[in-house]
Design a protein around this motif. Structure first.
Motif: not given
Ligand code: GUN
Ligand code: ZN
Length: 445
Positions: A406-417
């Motif tokens: 939903a947000t650039p930061l969420l996308a970046r962080k959840t992709a690395r989970a």
């Protein structure tokens, strides 16, 4: 039947073992009517194993999305939407300077109706599908919230706020003009009339709602207790042990009770389906009383941090073993978002960790705001599983569709989970209403 293909998050059946979240990367959620025509979960699991069992299904595919249980807010004030972010030295000046003046405005039915619509829409926008909510001391405010929830088929529990002293006179429960029935008796008659009008209708439930002991006389509390005994299926909600000045006041007004919490027990107001907000400054006997009465605490961390009330003692609650769940407590609380509330609970748990070596896992936090809150409400099936806040077969089909991009930061962080815990933590820490793409409410046929 309606079928959804997406990533799925839900909770394993409740046992005494630690909470366990289940996650299916490529899952199938099947929703269909129960015997009464209400949409419930029919099946949940992996797409690969479940899909072949249902040939010819029409499936809504939601790639990259996570379907998760709708959130349950265990304590919130619908008339306090406009009070969010009102600073005060502590609870009592906050009530006097901001909250009571705002609640006075609900004497006008049109004001309450507009506020109820906004409130319910804001809950849904944030992914909250079930709430135990305070209204004001005006019956019209109760009608307004029930009507707004009923229109959307939402699970909502509320009740008339009982206050017959120690608040602005116009905000106290009122006698009818020319009636020989006094205001206290009238508040109890009005509560009973509202129970008969609303409790058990569609997905609505009534809660007997003394605001907190200091704003009720002995007569009102004992009348509320008698009503609770006559209607064992309705809920009870109030506040307790939130703030040191509040506690001193309650002790001075009810000196015969062993403690502030025990005051409620002494008036017959502690039992199953009784939910007490805050429960911060309890002692061990109080916690045992909570457990033995099967009452539950509505832990309200953003409110407690904002108003400087203190820290719920998670370690002590776990040690004694009483029920609790998470709550926004808007407008003492600062947000409708369950993600903000879970993050605040994590901070509060960190405070406890330094005392007791306990830290709240993301699965625990998420459970406290979903299936755990459903359990605390006592909304259970015959085998003791929560009917709301989970997506096990038989659960009411209230759910959210989350977009982890939903947000650039969420996308970046959840992709690395690299694990479920990392994924949940990323959403708890970075999430808000933008994460909730859609909220689905169980419909009746
Ligand atoms: N205690 C009594 N009333 C209230 C209220 O409206 N909010 C909170 N947080 N505590 C209360
Ligand atoms: Zn509250």
């Amino acid at each position: 039947m309606k079928a959804y293909r997406a990533s799925l998050l839900w909770f394993a059946p409740h046992t005494d073992a630690p909470v366990r979240a289940c996650f299916e990367e490529d899952g199938l959620l099947l929703v269909g009517p129960d015997a009464a025509g209400r949409q419930v979960v029919q099946a949940i699991g992996s797409w690969r194993t479940l899909a072949p069992q249902y040939p010819g299904l029409s499936v809504e595919h939601l790639p990259g999305r996570i379907i998760a249980p709708g959130f349950v807010d265990l304590h919130i004030h619908f008339p306090q939407t406009n009070v969010i972010g009102s600073p005060a030295e502590g609870l009592l000046p906050w009530l006097e300077n901001y909250t009571f003046p705002e609640e006075l405005r609900f004497a006008a039915p049109a004001y309450g109706a507009e506020a109820a619509d906004f409130f319910v829409e804001e809950l849904l926008r944030n992914g909250v599908t079930c709430a135990l909510a305070f209204a004001t001391s005006h019956s019209e405010s109760v009608n307004a919230l029930f009507a707004a929830a009923q229109q959307r088929q939402m699970r909502m529990i509320t009740g008339l706020c009982l206050m017959d002293r120690h608040a602005p006179p116009a905000l106290l429960n009122q006698a009818r003009p020319g009636s020989r029935v006094d205001a206290t008796e009238q508040s109890l008659l009005d509560s009973e009339a509202l129970i008969q009008q609303w409790h058990g209708k569609d997905r609505l439930g009534y809660a007997i709602t003394p605001r907190f002991a200091p704003t009720s006389t002995d007569a009102q509390l004992s009348g509320a207790g008698a009503l609770a005994a006559r209607y064992p299926e309705v809920w009870i909600q109030s506040h307790v042990a939130e703030n040191r000045d509040e506690i001193a006041w309650a002790r001075a007004l009810f000196p015969r009770s062993r403690s502030y919490l025990a005051t409620y027990a002494d008036f017959g107001l502690m039992r199953q389906r009784a939910v007490y907000a805050h429960c911060i400054h309890l002692d061990e006997a109080d916690r045992t009383l909570m457990r033995d009465c099967a009452s539950a605490a509505a832990v309200s961390p953003s409110s407690n941090l904002f108003l400087g009330s203190g820290f719920f003692d998670y370690a002590a609650a776990a040690r004694v073993g009483f029920a609790y769940g998470l709550a926004s407590d808007v407008g003492g609380g600062t947000s409708f978002s369950p993600f903000h509330t879970m993050l605040a609970a994590y901070y509060v748990g960190r405070e406890g960790q330094t005392k007791a070596g306990l830290s709240l896992s993301p699965q625990q936090l998420w459970w406290q705001h979903t299936a755990g809150a459903g359990r605390a409400l006592g909304l259970l099936d015959a085998s003791g599983q929560a009917l709301v806040g989970n997506l096990l077969p038989g659960c009411e089909a209230d759910f959210v569709v989350l977009n982890p991009q939903a947000t650039p930061l969420l996308a970046r962080k959840t992709a690395r989970a690299a694990s479920l815990d990392e994924l949940l933590f990323a959403m708890i820490v970075l999430g808000d209403d933008r994460l909730v793409e859609r909220t689905v409410i169980s419909q009746a046929a």
